[in-house]
Write an enzyme that holds these catalytic residues in place. Structure first.
Site, PDB file in Angstrom:
ATOM      1  N   SER A 125       0.736  -1.348   0.072  1.00 43.00           N
ATOM      2  CA  SER A 125      -0.092  -0.063   0.124  1.00 43.00           C
ATOM      3  C   SER A 125       0.884   1.192  -0.058  1.00 43.00           C
ATOM      4  O   SER A 125       1.910   1.176   0.701  1.00 43.00           O
ATOM      5  CB  SER A 125      -0.840   0.021   1.228  1.00 43.00           C
ATOM      6  OG  SER A 125      -1.505   1.382   1.393  1.00 43.00           O
ATOM      7  N   TYR A 150      -2.600  -0.444   9.998  1.00 43.64           N
ATOM      8  CA  TYR A 150      -2.705  -0.976   8.645  1.00 43.64           C
ATOM      9  C   TYR A 150      -1.402  -0.660   7.952  1.00 43.64           C
ATOM     10  O   TYR A 150      -0.861  -1.628   7.365  1.00 43.64           O
ATOM     11  CB  TYR A 150      -3.992  -0.264   7.859  1.00 43.64           C
ATOM     12  CG  TYR A 150      -3.969  -0.458   6.572  1.00 43.64           C
ATOM     13  CD1 TYR A 150      -4.367  -1.736   6.226  1.00 43.64           C
ATOM     14  CD2 TYR A 150      -3.815   0.404   5.649  1.00 43.64           C
ATOM     15  CE1 TYR A 150      -4.393  -2.055   4.814  1.00 43.64           C
ATOM     16  CE2 TYR A 150      -3.601   0.179   4.389  1.00 43.64           C
ATOM     17  CZ  TYR A 150      -4.103  -1.119   3.839  1.00 43.64           C
ATOM     18  OH  TYR A 150      -4.069  -1.478   2.415  1.00 43.64           O
TER      19      TYR A 150
END
Length: 321
Positions: A125, A150
């Site tokens: 990501s 995350y």
């Protein structure tokens, strides 16, 4: 030979399954269809995009079930897209990220290692850049100051994959996705959140008082990057590489909202808020490495790619969106 796609009912996963099947690959998938957002959208997405792909209901944390699936399918390549997503959700539900993104990823790595998988492509990501990097983000910049759990789990995935490549020779490629959007997208992300709200006449929350920029990347460009990476496994002494997949053209949040307003045919009711914990103010991908490695070149800008999202929201969710 089978390509196994994890997270196959997810936004990117279903499009990847569709593209792999369209070029004649034997494709299988797995997804746990969890309720992070409405599972009906996931089932409808699969029915619309990849209805003929065999997708098993399975959780990454189910080691025995996952091992049985690998033994049955004997995949030679794995596209690992399954993960617990969401930056803000990780602030309230950390254990879900540990179970899926860390424990689940180890399970996948182990099965790829012992199953003789020729190439593992996995989702990272743009969130990994956190506070360590400055735009444009390049793969050589540091990723050791994440702004959310995350992001920390995605950075950990890259370290874990590198370790398996170094110790066991498992070819692995990590892909750092930059704000992916398109029809059938995730309803917790700004493209759908804003589109649905504007269509329904509801207010939208605009964080950091609108002073944000995002490298919005159309799902078709992301899929092209995933397949390009899959077809070019790393062959370095340590067979592990990481690539940015983004549009490398950041868009101001106010301009992004303007495209939605024009597509919806009505103005947005904006409520300005401070910057949220975990959010990044600006993202921008340096995609030089992906272009050189497998010809990655994004083609879709928001003026072309975003109006169909608004129209899809109207069609799928109805007038109330």
């Amino acid at each position: 030979m089978t390509v196994l796609v994890t997270g196959a009912a997810g936004f990117i996963g279903a499009y990847v399954c569709q593209a792999l099947a369209a070029r004649g690959e034997r494709v299988a998938g797995l997804d746990n269809y969890n309720d992070y957002y409405d599972p009906r959208l996931k089932h409808d997405r699969v029915a619309a995009l990849c209805p003929d792909v065999d997708i098993r209901r399975l959780d990454l944390a189910d080691r025995e079930g996952l091992a049985a699936l690998f033994a049955e399918l004997r995949p030679d390549r794995v596209v690992h897209l399954a993960a617990q997503a969401g930056v803000r959700y990780s602030l309230q539900n950390p254990h879900a990220y540990v179970a899926s993104n860390l424990e689940g990823f180890v399970n996948v790595l182990e099965l790829c290692r012992h199953g003789g998988v020729r190439h593992l492509v996995y989702a990272s990501s743009s969130s990994v850049y956190g506070d360590s990097a400055t735009p444009p983000f390049s793969e050589d910049q540091r990723i050791d100051r994440p702004r959310s759990l995350y992001a920390a789990t995605k950075a950990a995935n890259e370290l874990m994959a590198y370790t398996y490549a170094q110790l066991y020779g498992l070819p692995a490629t990590g892909l750092r996705f930059f704000t992916v959007y398109g029809p059938w997208g995730r309803p917790d992300m700004a493209p759908l959140l804003f589109s649905r709200a504007v269509l329904a006449g509801r207010p939208i929350e605009v964080f950091n008082h609108g002073r944000m920029e995002r490298d919005f990347t159309h799902v078709s460009d992301i899929v092209a990057g995933v397949l390009g990476a899959l077809d070019h496994p790393p062959r370095e002494p340590v067979p592990h590489r990481v690539f940015n997949l983004g549009n490398h053209t950041p868009v101001a949040l106010e301009d992004f909202i303007g495209v939605i307003e024009r597509a919806a045919g009505r103005p947005a009711h904006k409520v300005y808020r401070p910057l949220q914990p975990g959010d990044m103010v600006r993202t921008m991908a340096d995609t030089t490495r992906a272009r050189q490695a497998f010809g990655f070149e994004p083609k879709v800008g928001i003026d072309t790619g975003l109006p169909p999202v608004v129209h899809w929201c109207r069609d799928y969710f109805g007038a109330a969106a």
